[in-house]
Design a protein around this motif. Sequence first.
Motif, short mmCIF file in Angstrom:
data_model
loop_
_atom_site.label_atom_id
_atom_site.label_comp_id
_atom_site.label_asym_id
_atom_site.label_seq_id
_atom_site.Cartn_x
_atom_site.Cartn_y
_atom_site.Cartn_z
N UNK A 84 0.83 -1.19 0.00
CA UNK A 84 0.00 0.00 0.00
C UNK A 84 0.88 1.25 0.00
N UNK A 85 0.46 2.28 -0.76
CA UNK A 85 1.28 3.51 -0.79
C UNK A 85 1.20 4.24 0.56
N UNK A 86 2.32 4.70 1.04
CA UNK A 86 2.41 5.40 2.32
C UNK A 86 2.25 6.90 2.10
N UNK A 87 1.44 7.52 2.96
CA UNK A 87 1.21 8.95 2.85
C UNK A 87 2.42 9.72 3.38
N UNK A 88 3.00 10.55 2.51
CA UNK A 88 4.17 11.35 2.89
C UNK A 88 3.67 12.74 3.31
N UNK A 89 3.88 13.14 4.56
CA UNK A 89 3.41 14.47 4.97
C UNK A 89 4.21 15.58 4.30
N UNK A 90 3.52 16.67 4.05
CA UNK A 90 4.18 17.81 3.42
C UNK A 90 5.09 18.53 4.41
N UNK A 91 6.09 19.17 3.88
CA UNK A 91 7.05 19.89 4.72
C UNK A 91 6.38 21.16 5.28
N UNK A 92 6.60 21.39 6.57
CA UNK A 92 5.99 22.54 7.25
C UNK A 92 6.70 23.82 6.83
N UNK A 93 5.91 24.81 6.43
CA UNK A 93 6.44 26.12 6.06
C UNK A 93 5.77 27.15 6.96
N UNK A 94 6.54 27.83 7.78
CA UNK A 94 5.93 28.84 8.68
C UNK A 94 5.40 30.03 7.88
N UNK A 95 4.31 30.62 8.41
CA UNK A 95 3.70 31.75 7.75
C UNK A 95 4.51 33.02 8.01
N UNK A 96 4.48 33.90 7.04
CA UNK A 96 5.21 35.17 7.16
C UNK A 96 4.36 36.21 7.87
N UNK A 97 5.03 37.13 8.58
CA UNK A 97 4.31 38.18 9.30
C UNK A 97 4.25 37.89 10.80
N UNK A 98 3.65 38.79 11.56
CA UNK A 98 3.53 38.66 13.01
C UNK A 98 2.16 38.06 13.36
N UNK A 99 2.15 37.37 14.54
CA UNK A 99 0.92 36.73 15.01
C UNK A 99 0.13 37.74 15.82
#
Length: 454
Positions: A84-99
């Motif tokens: 069965x094909x294994x699900x590869x999680x996408x690489x985390x990219x932080x959002x730009x700007x202030x919270x």
Amino acid sequence: MRSRCLCQICTCGRHHCPHGTTRIYENSGMSWPTTEYLEKYPLYGQVLPPQSLKPKQEFRACRGKMEGITTFKSDYRPYEIVKQPRHVPEEYKPKQGKIDLGTTYKQDFNSYKVQPVAIVRPLERRQVKKGKLDTVPTYKDDYRAWDIQKSELYKPEQMYHPPTVKFGNSTTFQDDYIPREIKPRRSFKPLPAVRRSTAPFNGDTSHRLDYVPHQLELRFVRPKEAYKPTDQAFADLTTHRHDFQGLTGETAKICRPAHTRVTPNAQFEGNTEFREQFQPWEIPPPKVKQVPEYVPPAGSMQLNSTSHLDYVPYHADRVAPIRPISHRRNNNFPFQGKSTMKEDFPAWESCRQGLIKNQQQIPSPSGKFDGLSTFRSHYVPHELISTESCRPLNVAFKSSVPFDDVTMYSIEYKPKKQEICPASYPTPPGYIFENTNSQGHKFFRRITPKVKAF
């Protein structure tokens, strides 16, 4: 004096009277080998036991060769297993700007200055006693140590002499053990090799050989009745609707108080009902009770109490109960089943209240989950520092001082004299043989010592 049996005189519990004849031949002088059971039920001739009707367990040997192929082996077809094909999680990219850390609480809440609350509790007053403390307790002042002499040692002298050669003395097992020749036991285990027959397998089973086919009878089919609708119209009235029409009444009024909204811009005064009603007052210091000095009494202490000197025992009679006699009436007429509660409080018609459901104020989240939790984003790994063990080393403690070999048991033990059971003698000491019972019990009478008159 009352005579006693040999079983009652015995103190060790191992001596019993020999039982002889039974009570049937109590008056006769001789015993008979027959019993009452043999006189009433004489012996019969040689009668064989009944034969068992249980069927014999016969073993049927195999009549043919077994191929070793089962239904699963013949019908099973293996298929290709695809990974069965294994699900590869996408690489985390932080959002730009202030919270934006603003919340609903910060937007609606208006802060105001709060003054510190004054303490209403009275000041604590510590009492300082002057003077020197007497550290001698009552136990040390009144207790006097006794002069106790050391008791003599009752330990027997040691007659054991250690051997001069290492492992010179033989053990009890070496003295009493006689070596014997060990013979190997015969094994009754069957051989692991499987004998396979050369004859081919016919495919006959016990079911095929013993099964007799029977012809089945025709099944009785019941004719289906045709549906005939009724001519009367459906009334749509149940017994509950017909008998309970309902009562007319006023609707219930709401007793809930009116909701008054508090304005958030009002300033907090800082006064409560408790502070206005309960004002602090001055508390006087507690009075210290003066304890008189203890003076021990002179002379010896008398251990006689007032109960021992003045109490006179007397016989008390049992008190009769003062409970009144119950007069029960037997009523034969049936129970009516009416009460004031049922007549004055009839049952009201009640309707079930509907389900009250609060509306959801927080909207459900929308969008795709990034897969990054707060723990993963804020976790900082630290290096583990192993703790030092404070456990002492497992080393045997050696002392050069010789072993004293003196215990409290060896010092304070007093051997007791072994008593001999009086029933072990042919005639117990202090008793005279009187007679023998029909059941075989021997009775002895105690010898009373003669008292000389003055």
